[in-house]
Design a protein around this motif. Structure first.
Motif, PDB file in Angstrom:
ATOM      1  N   ARG A   4     -10.882  -0.467  31.479  1.00 48.67           N
ATOM      2  CA  ARG A   4     -12.061  -0.215  32.318  1.00 48.67           C
ATOM      3  C   ARG A   4     -13.061  -1.367  32.181  1.00 48.67           C
ATOM      4  N   ILE A   5     -13.236  -1.865  30.960  1.00 42.65           N
ATOM      5  CA  ILE A   5     -14.159  -2.984  30.745  1.00 42.65           C
ATOM      6  C   ILE A   5     -13.657  -4.230  31.475  1.00 42.65           C
ATOM      7  N   LEU A  36      -8.130   4.363  23.718  1.00 37.69           N
ATOM      8  CA  LEU A  36      -8.791   3.077  23.511  1.00 37.69           C
ATOM      9  C   LEU A  36      -8.373   2.071  24.584  1.00 37.69           C
ATOM     10  N   ARG A  37      -7.088   2.090  24.927  1.00 41.90           N
ATOM     11  CA  ARG A  37      -6.599   1.155  25.955  1.00 41.90           C
ATOM     12  C   ARG A  37      -7.253   1.440  27.302  1.00 41.90           C
ATOM     13  N   VAL A  57     -15.031  -1.787  22.692  1.00 43.41           N
ATOM     14  CA  VAL A  57     -14.365  -0.482  22.818  1.00 43.41           C
ATOM     15  C   VAL A  57     -14.831   0.453  21.706  1.00 43.41           C
ATOM     16  N   ILE A  74     -15.613   7.913  24.791  1.00 43.93           N
ATOM     17  CA  ILE A  74     -14.151   7.986  24.747  1.00 43.93           C
ATOM     18  C   ILE A  74     -13.741   9.265  24.031  1.00 43.93           C
ATOM     19  N   GLN A  85     -10.184   2.603  27.951  1.00 48.36           N
ATOM     20  CA  GLN A  85     -11.549   2.079  27.988  1.00 48.36           C
ATOM     21  C   GLN A  85     -11.555   0.560  28.037  1.00 48.36           C
ATOM     22  N   ALA A  86     -10.646  -0.087  27.302  1.00 47.87           N
ATOM     23  CA  ALA A  86     -10.560  -1.547  27.331  1.00 47.87           C
ATOM     24  C   ALA A  86     -10.207  -2.040  28.730  1.00 47.87           C
ATOM     25  N   LEU A 135     -12.350  -5.586  21.408  1.00 45.08           N
ATOM     26  CA  LEU A 135     -12.093  -4.411  20.573  1.00 45.08           C
ATOM     27  C   LEU A 135     -13.403  -3.827  20.047  1.00 45.08           C
ATOM     28  N   ASP A 158     -18.187   1.809  22.393  1.00 49.18           N
ATOM     29  CA  ASP A 158     -18.142   2.922  23.345  1.00 49.18           C
ATOM     30  C   ASP A 158     -17.599   4.195  22.693  1.00 49.18           C
ATOM     31  N   LEU A 159     -16.656   4.032  21.749  1.00 46.85           N
ATOM     32  CA  LEU A 159     -16.154   5.194  21.010  1.00 46.85           C
ATOM     33  C   LEU A 159     -17.282   5.840  20.220  1.00 46.85           C
TER      34      LEU A 159
END
Length: 517
Positions: free
Chosen positions: A274-275, A268-269, A430, A439, A271-272, A427, A433-434
């Motif tokens: 990356r955003i 998760l981190r 993220v 992810i 992807q966060a 959040l 995206d999950l």
């Protein structure tokens, strides 16, 4: 001058580890970087200082003034020692110690960071820990202390207090089991002293006067999901006929496949980050004039909002006000996630120790993992175009495994008020995206493994029950459904979406123009 103690409160019982626990000590195991604490007889234990620290921290949130009165304080030449005594706590003899490994990811290359690899010893889920706490009471403290202890007991029974390290990465959750004792012992009469020496006292266990529970302000996320293909986290040890085995962990004298909270949180981190980097948000620390690889790694991961949500290395700032929030412990906590299927320890051992393919598949059938396959992989020699020498390996790929829900907790106490809505917005992006399948989780995510499908995400507020349910943080069992990989954020409500969108855009404008909140 001696303190006059008129009575004392005694709490004794056992804490059940609902997740693995790590409380570190100076271990004698050269194979583990972070060893467990052991006493002089080599028994696992939780130091009283560790227990006292987390209990005091919880009470500090509930009532700072009472915390000073009971737990003691020092302010220049003012202060007093604690009235609360917490004994060292032995762990039950049958507790199982396991090894978890961790690694930092270099943000530039996407591979393991140099010298950021470690092993951690943990006590398995289901371990029992003794709890023995005494509160010495002076005149006038009984009612306040009694109410505070009852609320503390409620929090322990609800599993809201965590012990040890990696509390936001799946470890440390404990729960006080029901057969505890909570008594008052009087010390100003001969009979009271005799009763206390005999371990007797007035039972206060059910004397809580219907107190309103204190719950720290947080948002709870429950994610219903399933793997699309094979999903696992790699264990350190090799099998006999299989090179790479899935990670398992003990659960009530059995074992289950496990996705550690650290693994889920790391995905998760990533992807966060990356955003945030895509939006060209600058790092908090731009300095690169260091040869220390740990400092270089820390500088890579220091991004606005990211350090607040996912945490960062501890810092010390003596010039900062005591009541201000310093990034350190993460606002987001992720629990370990276990497979629903549990397996006898001896039968899983047969899978690990299988000597050939026949015994391997027989052992897999015995633990009802009939869809699990042994997959072979080989590296290619870039010069000859053929198989590279000594680079053939296999791993066990679990298919068709059902998993528990994923639980996330976002502590609002750890987030400055002006960043709470932007943090929640990030959040939710993220989690979107999950749900969209962007992810993957676990091992081998670049080789076809780890894809998941989300069914729904339920959000519920805790500790802010009095807030307007239509307010941005007033979640009341809101369930967001997923259809064809799309998370239905409209389920949040139009007003809440507008507020989140507005605060997110304001935060972006401030942070992309060099202006800080």
């Amino acid at each position: 001058m001696a303190r006059i103690i008129e009575s004392r409160l005694r709490l004794s019982g056992k804490l059940l580890a609902e997740t693995p626990i790590h409380v570190g000590g100076i271990g004698n195991d050269s194979l583990v970087d972070l060893a467990l604490a052991v006493d002089g007889q080599g028994r696992y234990y939780i130091p009283g200082t560790s227990l006292a620290g987390v209990l005091r921290a919880w009470m500090q949130e509930y009532d700072a003034n009472l915390t000073q009165d009971l737990w003691g304080f020092q302010d220049d030449d003012r202060g007093h020692v604690s009235f609360i005594l917490v004994e060292d706590s032995l762990v039950n003899q049958g507790a199982i110690a396991e090894i978890r490994d961790g690694v930092g990811i270099n943000r530039s290359f996407g591979a393991a960071a140099d010298k950021i690899k470690y092993d951690r010893a943990i006590l398995a889920k289901g371990s029992l820990i003794n709890l023995d706490l005494t509160v010495e009471l002076q005149t006038g403290f009984f009612e306040r202390a009694l109410n505070a202890l009852h609320l503390l007991i409620m929090a322990l029974r609800d599993g809201e207090i965590k012990l040890g390290a990696a509390k936001t990465r799946g470890l440390g959750k404990v729960k006080l089991i029901d057969d505890y004792k909570f008594e008052q012992q009087h010390l100003l009469t001969p009979q009271g002293i005799i009763d206390s020496l005999r371990g007797k006292g007035k039972n206060l266990k059910n004397n809580n006067f219907n107190l309103k529970r204190y719950r720290p302000a947080q948002l709870n996320f429950v994610i219903k999901w399933k793997p699309v293909h094979a999903l696992m986290v790699k264990t350190e040890r090799d099998g006999m006929v299989v090179n790479i085995l899935p990670l398992t962990s003990a659960v009530n004298h059995e074992v289950a496949l496990v996705l550690p909270g650290s693994s889920i949180k790391g995905a998760l981190r990533s992807q966060a980050e990356r955003i945030i980097r895509t939006l060209e948000i600058e790092s908090i620390n731009q300095s690169t004039d260091t040869e220390d690889v740990k400092q270089q790694f820390d500088q890579q991961i220091e991004l606005p909002l990211i350090t607040t949500i996912f945490g960062k290395s501890a810092i010390s700032n003596n010039n900062q006000a005591k009541e201000s929030i310093i990034a350190g412990l993460a606002a987001l906590a992720v629990d370990d996630c276990y497979s629903q299927q549990k397996m006898p320890v001896t039968k899983w051992q047969q899978v690990e120790d299988a000597q050939n393919h026949e015994t391997l598949y027989a052992a897999l059938d015995a633990v009802n993992l009939k869809q699990t396959q042994q997959a072979y992989h080989v590296a290619i020699d870039r010069w000859t175009g053929g198989a590279a020498e000594n680079f053939l390996y296999s791993n066990l790929e679990p298919f068709g495994v059902k998993w528990d829900e994923i639980h996330l907790k976002l502590s609002l106490k750890r987030i400055p008020k002006n960043e709470q809505l932007p943090t929640l917005a990030l959040l939710l992006l993220v989690l979107r995206d999950l749900a969209a399948g962007r992810i993957p989780l676990g091992y081998g995510v670049n080789r076809g493994m780890g894809a998941i499908a989300i069914d729904s995400i339920t959000i519920k507020a805790q500790g802010i029950e009095d807030i307007d349910k239509t307010a941005p943080l007033g979640f009341n069992n809101i369930t967001l459904r997923v259809q064809d990989g799309n998370l239905n954020l409209q389920g949040l409500g139009e007003n809440r979406l507008q507020a989140l969108n507005k605060e997110w855009n304001i935060w972006l404008e401030c942070n992309t123009t060099g202006v800080r909140n």
